[in-house]
Design an enzyme around this catalytic site. Structure first.
Site, mmCIF file in Angstrom:
data_model
loop_
_atom_site.group_PDB
_atom_site.id
_atom_site.type_symbol
_atom_site.label_atom_id
_atom_site.label_comp_id
_atom_site.label_asym_id
_atom_site.label_seq_id
_atom_site.Cartn_x
_atom_site.Cartn_y
_atom_site.Cartn_z
ATOM 1 C CG HIS A 162 -1.843 -1.223 1.071
ATOM 2 N ND1 HIS A 162 -2.966 -1.549 0.778
ATOM 3 C CD2 HIS A 162 -1.657 -2.214 2.245
ATOM 4 C CE1 HIS A 162 -3.621 -2.547 1.635
ATOM 5 N NE2 HIS A 162 -3.260 -3.270 1.684
ATOM 6 C CB SER A 283 13.848 23.094 -13.607
ATOM 7 O OG SER A 283 13.166 24.920 -13.610
ATOM 8 C CE LYS A 289 10.911 19.666 -10.040
ATOM 9 N NZ LYS A 289 10.317 20.244 -10.648
ATOM 10 C CD GLU A 296 9.565 12.956 -15.113
ATOM 11 O OE1 GLU A 296 9.266 13.479 -15.808
ATOM 12 O OE2 GLU A 296 9.388 12.759 -14.037
#
Ligand code: ARG
Length: 335
Positions: A162, A283, A289, A296
């Protein structure tokens, strides 16, 4: 033999008027299927060798055709070949060029063969080789994962259920879970070979041919294991495409899960791992960042592979036997 002048399409016997530029453009698949040129040429060579062995064509004609085909192969490899949309697909483009090189006797290459068995033969050979390359890469992934696991037997991490901390586990144990998945992926690709190893050549348009051909000969020549059993099934079937797309989908699903886990562990909330600078991007406005872009992208790619599987399922659904033009798009999906 059917007259086959160079300014006509090869099926232009009943149809007297040229098809419009518009319909040629829509119906043409040459931009996509030109990738099959090597498979097509090798398939044709095996075919004419068989025709000669069976005394259907002469030694001279067989050699002439093979000479022309090898010349075409060189032209395409050296980017000297002019692909023409007017000739619809790779099979007609090559055959038309063969007429230009060796003359009317080029027509013998089409004896006892239709584009329907020709295209599936080429396509199966292509997918078999892609299947092989994927299994080689999967094997590397498995070996690398095992090596990494070996070094990390004592690396303790939280095991989750979970997405809540559950029990402590070894990172090696975690990695070996993915090794099991990749091993099953390999098996899925292997079982795809059952249908890929059946030789479609010789079933012609849908009922075979009255010429005394030898399908076992082309089977051996082209590296298949056995000829397909039923000619109608052969030209209608694209299960081997579905099996391949399904294998790709499940494998990409596994990759998507591992990518997602690494993204989570790398997130500021979890802060379990720190990805190397080689695979992150920054970024322009937020200098702190370090984004896991590649992971991704890997996670997202499974969307395309599932889409491909569903496209093919939908094209086949409800399609009567046997060949229909709908099937032409199988190649764009696979490539
Ligand atoms: N370009 C066609 C395809 O890929 C080849 C088969 C053509 N056969 C036919 N009956 N029109 O599907």
């Amino acid at each position: 033999m059917v007259k086959n002048k160079n300014n006509q399409t090869i099926w232009n016997t009943r149809i007297k008027k040229n098809s419009s530029n518009f319909s040629q453009k829509i119906g043409s698949s040459i931009d996509v299927d030109k990738r099959l040129y090597k498979e097509d040429i090798n398939g044709s060579i095996a075919h004419v060798e068989m025709l000669f062995k069976q005394k259907i064509i002469s030694f001279r004609i067989k050699n002439k055709i093979i000479y022309g085909l090898r010349k075409i192969e060189k032209e395409i490899t050296n980017k000297k070949f002019e692909f023409n949309k007017k000739y619809e697909d790779i099979h007609i483009n090559i055959e038309k060029r063969l007429f230009q090189i060796i003359g009317e006797e080029a027509g013998y290459v089409h004896t006892a063969r239709s584009r329907n068995d020709q295209v599936i033969t080429d396509f199966k050979i292509w997918i078999k080789s892609a299947n092989h390359k994927i299994r080689m890469m999967l094997n590397k992934v498995i070996i690398n994962s095992i090596n990494l696991a070996e070094k990390n037997v004592d690396t303790i991490m939280p095991g989750f259920t979970h997405l809540k901390n559950a029990q402590a586990v070894s990172f090696a144990h975690y990695l070996m879970a993915y090794v099991e998945m990749f091993k099953r992926d390999e098996e899925r690709f292997k079982s795809n070979l059952n249908s890929l190893n059946e030789n479609p050549l010789g079933v012609a348009a849908l009922t075979g041919t009255s010429f005394n051909i030898d399908r076992n000969f082309t089977t051996r020549k082209l590296g298949f294991e056995r000829p397909t059993n039923n000619s109608i099934d052969t030209v209608a079937d694209r299960d081997f495409v579905l099996d391949f797309l399904y294998s790709v989908s499940v494998c990409s699903l596994h990759l998507s899960r591992i990518a997602e886990e690494l993204i989570i562990w790398n997130s500021d909330g979890f802060n379990l791992i720190n990805l190397t600078d080689k695979v992150v991007t920054g970024s322009s406005i937020m200098p702190q960042k370090k984004n896991p872009d590649l992971l991704e992208y890997l996670r997202g790619k499974s969307g395309t592979t599932f889409g491909n599987l569903f496209s093919m399922l939908t094209i086949l659904k409800g399609l009567p036997l046997s060949y229909f033009k709908d099937l032409q798009d199988d190649k764009e999906i696979i490539f």
